[in-house]
Write a protein that holds these residues in place. Structure first.
Motif, PDB file in Angstrom:
ATOM      1  N   GLY A 157      12.533  41.399  31.793  1.00  0.00           N
ATOM      2  CA  GLY A 157      13.008  40.841  33.065  1.00  0.00           C
ATOM      3  C   GLY A 157      13.009  41.887  34.170  1.00  0.00           C
ATOM      4  O   GLY A 157      12.575  41.631  35.298  1.00  0.00           O
ATOM      5  N   LYS A 158      13.470  43.101  33.840  1.00  0.00           N
ATOM      6  CA  LYS A 158      13.549  44.160  34.849  1.00  0.00           C
ATOM      7  C   LYS A 158      12.158  44.682  35.224  1.00  0.00           C
ATOM      8  O   LYS A 158      11.905  45.008  36.388  1.00  0.00           O
ATOM      9  CB  LYS A 158      14.410  45.312  34.337  1.00  0.00           C
ATOM     10  CG  LYS A 158      15.895  45.037  34.407  1.00  0.00           C
ATOM     11  CD  LYS A 158      16.382  45.056  35.852  1.00  0.00           C
ATOM     12  CE  LYS A 158      17.892  44.861  35.906  1.00  0.00           C
ATOM     13  NZ  LYS A 158      18.396  44.932  37.286  1.00  0.00           N
ATOM     14  N   LEU A 159      11.270  44.767  34.236  1.00  0.00           N
ATOM     15  CA  LEU A 159       9.906  45.216  34.541  1.00  0.00           C
ATOM     16  C   LEU A 159       9.224  44.215  35.474  1.00  0.00           C
ATOM     17  O   LEU A 159       8.556  44.602  36.442  1.00  0.00           O
ATOM     18  CB  LEU A 159       9.093  45.376  33.251  1.00  0.00           C
ATOM     19  CG  LEU A 159       9.451  46.550  32.325  1.00  0.00           C
ATOM     20  CD1 LEU A 159       8.607  46.515  31.053  1.00  0.00           C
ATOM     21  CD2 LEU A 159       9.250  47.887  33.030  1.00  0.00           C
ATOM     22  N   ALA A 160       9.409  42.942  35.163  1.00  0.00           N
ATOM     23  CA  ALA A 160       8.782  41.905  35.989  1.00  0.00           C
ATOM     24  C   ALA A 160       9.350  41.912  37.411  1.00  0.00           C
ATOM     25  O   ALA A 160       8.638  41.675  38.383  1.00  0.00           O
ATOM     26  CB  ALA A 160       8.992  40.541  35.342  1.00  0.00           C
ATOM     27  N   GLU A 161      10.647  42.211  37.495  1.00  0.00           N
ATOM     28  CA  GLU A 161      11.300  42.268  38.806  1.00  0.00           C
ATOM     29  C   GLU A 161      10.757  43.454  39.622  1.00  0.00           C
ATOM     30  O   GLU A 161      10.512  43.334  40.827  1.00  0.00           O
ATOM     31  CB  GLU A 161      12.796  42.459  38.559  1.00  0.00           C
ATOM     32  CG  GLU A 161      13.716  41.921  39.603  1.00  0.00           C
ATOM     33  CD  GLU A 161      15.155  42.102  39.128  1.00  0.00           C
ATOM     34  OE1 GLU A 161      15.550  41.396  38.188  1.00  0.00           O
ATOM     35  OE2 GLU A 161      15.850  42.973  39.678  1.00  0.00           O
ATOM     36  N   ALA A 162      10.568  44.570  38.926  1.00  0.00           N
ATOM     37  CA  ALA A 162      10.102  45.770  39.622  1.00  0.00           C
ATOM     38  C   ALA A 162       8.608  45.724  39.920  1.00  0.00           C
ATOM     39  O   ALA A 162       8.139  46.364  40.860  1.00  0.00           O
ATOM     40  CB  ALA A 162      10.413  47.008  38.784  1.00  0.00           C
ATOM     41  N   ASP A 163       7.874  44.958  39.119  1.00  0.00           N
ATOM     42  CA  ASP A 163       6.409  44.943  39.252  1.00  0.00           C
ATOM     43  C   ASP A 163       5.923  43.501  39.048  1.00  0.00           C
ATOM     44  O   ASP A 163       5.301  43.173  38.034  1.00  0.00           O
ATOM     45  CB  ASP A 163       5.830  45.871  38.170  1.00  0.00           C
ATOM     46  CG  ASP A 163       4.315  45.918  38.201  1.00  0.00           C
ATOM     47  OD1 ASP A 163       3.724  45.566  39.238  1.00  0.00           O
ATOM     48  OD2 ASP A 163       3.730  46.308  37.175  1.00  0.00           O
ATOM     49  N   PRO A 164       6.247  42.621  40.012  1.00  0.00           N
ATOM     50  CA  PRO A 164       5.947  41.188  39.824  1.00  0.00           C
ATOM     51  C   PRO A 164       4.461  40.902  39.643  1.00  0.00           C
ATOM     52  O   PRO A 164       4.096  39.897  39.008  1.00  0.00           O
ATOM     53  CB  PRO A 164       6.488  40.534  41.096  1.00  0.00           C
ATOM     54  CG  PRO A 164       6.793  41.623  42.046  1.00  0.00           C
ATOM     55  CD  PRO A 164       6.925  42.892  41.284  1.00  0.00           C
ATOM     56  N   ALA A 165       3.608  41.780  40.137  1.00  0.00           N
ATOM     57  CA  ALA A 165       2.165  41.537  40.015  1.00  0.00           C
ATOM     58  C   ALA A 165       1.729  41.518  38.546  1.00  0.00           C
ATOM     59  O   ALA A 165       0.710  40.910  38.218  1.00  0.00           O
ATOM     60  CB  ALA A 165       1.402  42.618  40.769  1.00  0.00           C
ATOM     61  N   HIS A 166       2.481  42.167  37.685  1.00  0.00           N
ATOM     62  CA  HIS A 166       2.103  42.213  36.268  1.00  0.00           C
ATOM     63  C   HIS A 166       3.116  41.496  35.386  1.00  0.00           C
ATOM     64  O   HIS A 166       3.219  41.784  34.189  1.00  0.00           O
ATOM     65  CB  HIS A 166       1.938  43.668  35.826  1.00  0.00           C
ATOM     66  CG  HIS A 166       0.833  44.373  36.536  1.00  0.00           C
ATOM     67  ND1 HIS A 166       1.027  45.076  37.701  1.00  0.00           N
ATOM     68  CD2 HIS A 166      -0.490  44.457  36.265  1.00  0.00           C
ATOM     69  CE1 HIS A 166      -0.123  45.572  38.119  1.00  0.00           C
ATOM     70  NE2 HIS A 166      -1.065  45.210  37.275  1.00  0.00           N
ATOM     71  N   ALA A 167       3.865  40.579  35.988  1.00  0.00           N
ATOM     72  CA  ALA A 167       4.909  39.867  35.236  1.00  0.00           C
ATOM     73  C   ALA A 167       4.326  39.131  34.025  1.00  0.00           C
ATOM     74  O   ALA A 167       4.924  39.108  32.948  1.00  0.00           O
ATOM     75  CB  ALA A 167       5.633  38.900  36.158  1.00  0.00           C
ATOM     76  N   GLU A 168       3.154  38.533  34.214  1.00  0.00           N
ATOM     77  CA  GLU A 168       2.539  37.773  33.105  1.00  0.00           C
ATOM     78  C   GLU A 168       2.219  38.694  31.942  1.00  0.00           C
ATOM     79  O   GLU A 168       2.384  38.338  30.772  1.00  0.00           O
ATOM     80  CB  GLU A 168       1.263  37.095  33.587  1.00  0.00           C
ATOM     81  CG  GLU A 168       1.525  35.821  34.337  1.00  0.00           C
ATOM     82  CD  GLU A 168       0.228  35.130  34.747  1.00  0.00           C
ATOM     83  OE1 GLU A 168      -0.802  35.367  34.092  1.00  0.00           O
ATOM     84  OE2 GLU A 168       0.268  34.394  35.734  1.00  0.00           O
TER      85      GLU A 168
END
Lengths: 304, 404
Positions: A157-168
């Motif tokens: 969740g935190k990685l996706a928040e910090a780097d939404p371009a690579h959330a998938e």
């Protein structure tokens, strides 16, 4: 004069090199322990660059962060820690780094205790007369592999928040990790099936989550109280206890002094078993799964 | 057709007006009834409210218990939510001293210092820390009270208030963090018996240079003067002292590292002069950890300053320390001191105070520590001083050391 001004300007730019971001640069993550660092690596893979503060063979309670840790934290996109009061040095470290978004409660602070069902949460007033007691419950929750799923989801969740371009990508990695974890958890439960209802003595109260996962018990400790070194009287009591209850195994990580536990084991006819608290504490356990694999294999063999 | 529509409209209007006249009286009576009901209800509510208040006061109302939350968010106690972190440190010293003079703290068991430490975030950008000192032979004093402001431009951090400046290595430490019972002689003689703590402001910046080393630069302005007994910048409170410190740190491996620092101070020794005292310092710490609880530390500091009182215009002093944590519970070490004095006797200008100190420390727990120390000093006055010190240091409450 102009040349001097130019040099000075370049120097200032150099000082503030941190504000220049490369678009595809991996996220910089600082984790307090090697176990957390590897868990972040499992979810982030090539998209993260992770550094751990506490060396694998150190007791995470007693770490003195170094200036290089302060520098790493100051440049981090995320700071991952156990929360609670496992790493009391986290706040001084983050204050020295000076980035308020990394402070506890900040958007770039990843507290892995979120969502974990804590054990041994004090229900009565506590004081240091009870030893170096943990105010918020036992913080060694990393020792239960079933908690790894919750921690990995928090990280994702935190990685996706910090780097939404690579959330998938993070979501995909998480899914694969959870599938692998699911298989391994089943395997470990089968491997240690015969350990159910057995009891061990632990040096420190740091295996509660581990023994609960296996349906075991650890009710007595070589330390008479948390953080208090063993006394002869207490060892004598434990010797009698081990004989009376037919407890044959004393478990401890590598970083506590082994003499008292070894003497107790010799007198009580038991043996001392190393259970890692950190990934990489023993050669070959650097990976998150190999860390658990080692611990479960150890306990399974010892209690056969 | 048009006539027909007009007629219908008139009929309708007349009939509605007639109906309106009849219904107005009806509505009025209904409104009266409703008003009466509302007044009754209001009375009931007020009565019940009074009953609830009474029940609360007599504690007959049991508010529902907060549901048990086994997961992490349960950790915050509502009682202590707004209290700052509070810690108390007691430093007791038994000192046996060879000179016969009735010096402060000599030949007695004293509570040399009780430190009360407060600290808490002020807002999302800053934090306040305060340290109050009490002693059984000195007046209460404010050791530190400063605001730390994070995230200033250029990623700088500022401190404003009274604090221990980051000069050298040991000055920034509080007594409970020292390896020895007392401060090294160079700190004692140049900066004061309890170190250097002044009001002022400083700025800290981690330098982001492409280097495997870590560099930290601190620059500050402090009020003039030094601590009690110090001689570096005495008696010139109105003349500010400027200081800067560059810390350079490198990890040789996961367990071995080196820190080298450079200090510069510029201050005045009296109110008539401006920055005539220039001081340079060099500090170094080499550390090797065998495990997390076993380590060897070599530490040294030296300060060099120009002083016209000296025969050749310069003075210097320093110390070297070896500290060996040989067991989680035991440490031992040795310190050598040498310091040339500002107020040296004219007849013997290059004679320095030298000291030889050995100590053994027992860590009863993380929060209680005992230490035995023997020191021999050869003083510039030509006299010797032998000291035996037994120290107990105890901490309660919240106690987190700042990283230095």
């Amino acid at each position: 004069m102009k040349r001097g001004t130019l040099v000075f300007f370049c120097f200032l730019l150099g000082l503030n090199g941190g504000v220049v971001y490369a678009g595809e640069a991996p996220l910089k993550v600082v984790a307090t322990t090697t176990t957390f660092a590897d868990l972040v690596k499992k979810v982030g893979r090539e998209r993260v660059s992770v550094a751990a503060v506490a060396p694998a063979r150190w007791n995470v309670h007693f770490v003195e962060p170094k200036p290089s840790d302060v520098r790493n934290a100051a440049g981090a996109d995320l700071f991952v820690h156990a929360g609670l009061d496992l790493e009391l040095w986290v706040d001084p470290l983050l204050e020295a780094a000076g980035k308020t978004e990394l402070f506890r409660g900040g958007p770039r602070n990843v507290d892995l205790s979120r969502g974990i069902e804590l054990l041994k949460v004090p229900t009565m007033p506590v004081s240091r007369a009870q030893g170096d007691i943990h105010l918020y419950g036992n913080p060694h929750y990393v020792m239960n592999p079933e908690n790894a799923g919750i921690m990995a989801k928090t990280i994702e969740g935190k990685l996706a928040e910090a780097d939404p371009a690579h959330a998938e990508s993070y979501a995909r990695n998480l899914k694969e990790f959870l599938e692998e974890l699911d298989k391994r958890v089943g395997h470990w439960k089968r491997l240690c099936g015969h350990c159910r209802d057995r009891e061990v003595i632990s040096y420190h109260d740091d295996v509660e989550y581990f023994v609960r996962f296996l349906g075991m018990r650890a009710e007595q400790f070589v330390e008479p109280k948390p953080g208090i070194p063993p006394t002869p009287r207490h060892l004598e009591f434990l010797q009698g206890y081990m004989k009376e209850k037919a407890v044959k195994v004393i478990v401890m990580p590598t970083y506590y002094p082994r003499e008292a536990a070894a003497a107790l084991a010799a007198r009580a006819g038991g043996k001392v078993l190393t259970l890692c608290q950190n990934a990489g504490e023993i050669r070959g356990t650097e990976d998150f799964f190999s860390f658990f694999e080692y611990n479960f294999h150890q306990i399974s063999e010892a209690l056969k | 057709m048009r006539i027909f529509v007009s007629l219908c409209f008139c009929l309708l209007f007349v009939s509605r007006a007639a109906w309106g006249q009849e219904s107005a009286a009806l509505l009025e009576s209904q409104v009266k009834e409703l008003r009466q009901v509302v007044m009754e209800l209001k009375g009931v509510v007020e009565k019940q409210q009074a009953e609830i208040e009474l029940l609360k006061r007599t504690e007959k109302v049991r508010l529902p218990e907060p549901s048990p939350r086994p997961s992490a968010p349960a950790v915050v106690s509502t009682l202590g939510r707004w209290n700052p972190d509070i810690g108390v440190l007691a430093d007791t010293v038994l000192k046996l001293d060879s000179p016969r003079e009735d010096a402060e703290g000599a030949d007695r068991l004293s509570v040399r210092e009780v430190e009360i430490v407060f600290g808490s975030p002020v807002d999302p950008y800053s934090r306040l820390d305060a340290v109050l000192d009490f002693s059984d032979f000195e007046e209460a004093a404010l050791d530190e009270a400063y605001l730390t402001r994070f995230e200033l431009p250029f990623d700088m951090t500022a401190r404003v208030g009274r604090f221990r400046p980051k000069i050298g290595k040991i000055n920034a430490y509080h007594r409970d963090s020292l390896e020895t019972v007392d401060e090294p002689l160079v700190i004692d003689r140049y900066f004061g018996h309890e170190g250097y703590s002044r009001s002022g402001v400083d700025l800290k910046k981690l330098l982001e240079v492409p280097s495997p080393m870590t560099h930290e630069l601190v620059f500050g302005v402090l009020e003039g003067g030094v601590g009690e007994g110090g001689t570096a910048f005495p008696g010139a409170r109105r003349r500010p002292t400027f200081y800067s410190h560059l810390k350079n740190y490198v990890d040789f491996s996961e367990v071995t590292n080196l820190e080298v620092g450079l200090t510069h101070l510029a201050g005045s020794k009296d109110a008539d002069r401006r920055l005539e005292v220039q001081m340079l310092g060099l500090d170094a710490v080499w550390m090797h950890h065998f495990t997390s609880r076993h380590r060897l530390k070599l530490q040294g500091e030296a300060f060099y300053m120009n002083r016209e009182e000296s025969v050749d215009g310069t003075l210097w002093g320093g110390y070297g320390l070896v500290d060996f944590r040989l067991h989680p519970l035991w440490a031992m070490g040795f310190r050598f001191d040498l310091v040339e004095l500002v107020d040296n006797p004219v007849t013997n200008p290059h004679k320095a105070d030298t000291g030889y100190t050995g100590y053994l420390t027992f860590y009863q727990t993380e929060f209680a520590r005992w230490r035995a120390q023997f020191s021999h000093f050869d003083l510039a006055t030509g006299k010797d001083d032998n000291q035996v010190l037994l120290q107990g240091t105890f901490a309660i409450g919240e106690h987190k050391h700042k990283l230095q």
